[in-house]
Structure formats: C-alpha cells, structure tokens
Design a protein around this motif. Sequence first.
Motif, short mmCIF file in Angstrom:
data_model
loop_
_atom_site.label_atom_id
_atom_site.label_comp_id
_atom_site.label_asym_id
_atom_site.label_seq_id
_atom_site.Cartn_x
_atom_site.Cartn_y
_atom_site.Cartn_z
N GLN A 101 0.83 -1.20 0.00
CA GLN A 101 0.00 0.00 0.00
C GLN A 101 0.87 1.26 0.00
OE1 GLN A 101 -2.42 -0.80 3.45
NE2 GLN A 101 -4.21 -1.33 2.19
N SER A 102 1.97 1.22 0.73
CA SER A 102 2.86 2.39 0.77
C SER A 102 3.49 2.65 -0.58
CB SER A 102 3.95 2.21 1.83
OG SER A 102 4.93 1.28 1.39
N ARG A 103 3.57 1.62 -1.40
CA ARG A 103 4.10 1.78 -2.75
C ARG A 103 3.03 2.20 -3.75
NH1 ARG A 103 9.44 0.24 -3.78
NH2 ARG A 103 10.44 0.24 -1.75
N GLY A 104 1.77 2.29 -3.30
CA GLY A 104 0.71 2.82 -4.13
C GLY A 104 -0.03 1.82 -4.99
N PHE A 105 -0.03 0.56 -4.59
CA PHE A 105 -0.77 -0.45 -5.34
C PHE A 105 -2.17 -0.59 -4.75
CE2 PHE A 105 3.67 -1.64 -6.11
CZ PHE A 105 3.67 -1.66 -7.49
N SER A 106 -3.13 -0.91 -5.61
CA SER A 106 -4.52 -1.04 -5.16
C SER A 106 -4.70 -2.32 -4.34
CB SER A 106 -5.45 -1.08 -6.37
OG SER A 106 -5.27 -2.29 -7.09
N SER A 107 -5.78 -2.35 -3.58
CA SER A 107 -6.08 -3.52 -2.74
C SER A 107 -6.23 -4.78 -3.59
CB SER A 107 -7.36 -3.28 -1.95
OG SER A 107 -7.19 -2.18 -1.10
#
Length: 154
Positions: A135-141
């Motif tokens: 999540q910190s890397r910006g990937f969706s759930s």
Amino acid sequence: MPEAGAEPQASKLRERALGLLARREHSRVELTRKLEQAGFDAADIRTLLDGFEAKKWLSDQRFAESYVADHRARTGSIKLAYDLRQRGVSDGIIEAVLGANRDSELDRARIVWKKKFASAPADAAEKARHIRFMQSRGFSSEIIRRVIKGTDDI
C-alpha cells in the motif's frame, strides 16, 4: 518609459526557466512555483510559460509521461496519480498516461513484492506487514490481494 531593470529581469526569468527545463521536465505548476520562489513576478512568469507551451517547450502531458516512466518500476498507479496531482497535472492527463500502464500493474507489483519478500506471508501479522508495504508503494487492494495470494483470477 519602461524601467531600466525590466528587460534584464525578463532575460533572467527566461534563462532560469530554460535552465530548469534543461535539467528535467517540469509541470507548469512546478515551474511556476520555482520561479516565484526565486523572486520573479507572477504575471511575467505566466506570460513566459504561455509562450513556452505554445512552442511546445513546456508540456504537462510530456512531464506526466516522463514522471511515470521514471517511477513506475517501483510505484503503483495510486501513488503515481497522487504524485502527479501534487505537481499540478490535471486528472485528464493523469488518466490518459496511467491508462496506458494499467496492463503492467500486476507484473510490476509482483516484482516489487518479490524484491522485498522472499516468500508468502506465514501468518496474519506478516501478511499485514506485506499489505502495508505494498500500500505504501501505491498499489490497489485488488492488485495486492492478487500478488500475495499468487493468483491471477479475479
């Protein structure tokens, strides 16, 4: 009669702006902010940047494409979109640029995850740590779920 320092000031503004653009692409908002912080007049900056855009020396589209190309290997679409918005790029340009990279999002997420973690999480605490990292890397759930489960089916 114009001010004695008006022409040299305009020349310095143009020189500073071209120097910044020579180093890397900038969004219009970024370039405006940097030039204002250097003490140049906002109206002069606006006029200069309008001319730069007309000559295609300054382009938010080109900036967004360059930024995504430089950061997509280690960052997901959510973070890329956020970073571009922070730099003043319009949502239309962001959607167009990121839309072209959606196909590779799952593959990129797998690479980022494998680089950080050697194996699947052993327990719930470790799984939560994996999820927070992704999540910190910006990937969706959805992408995170697919990567951690190791499955491609939705």
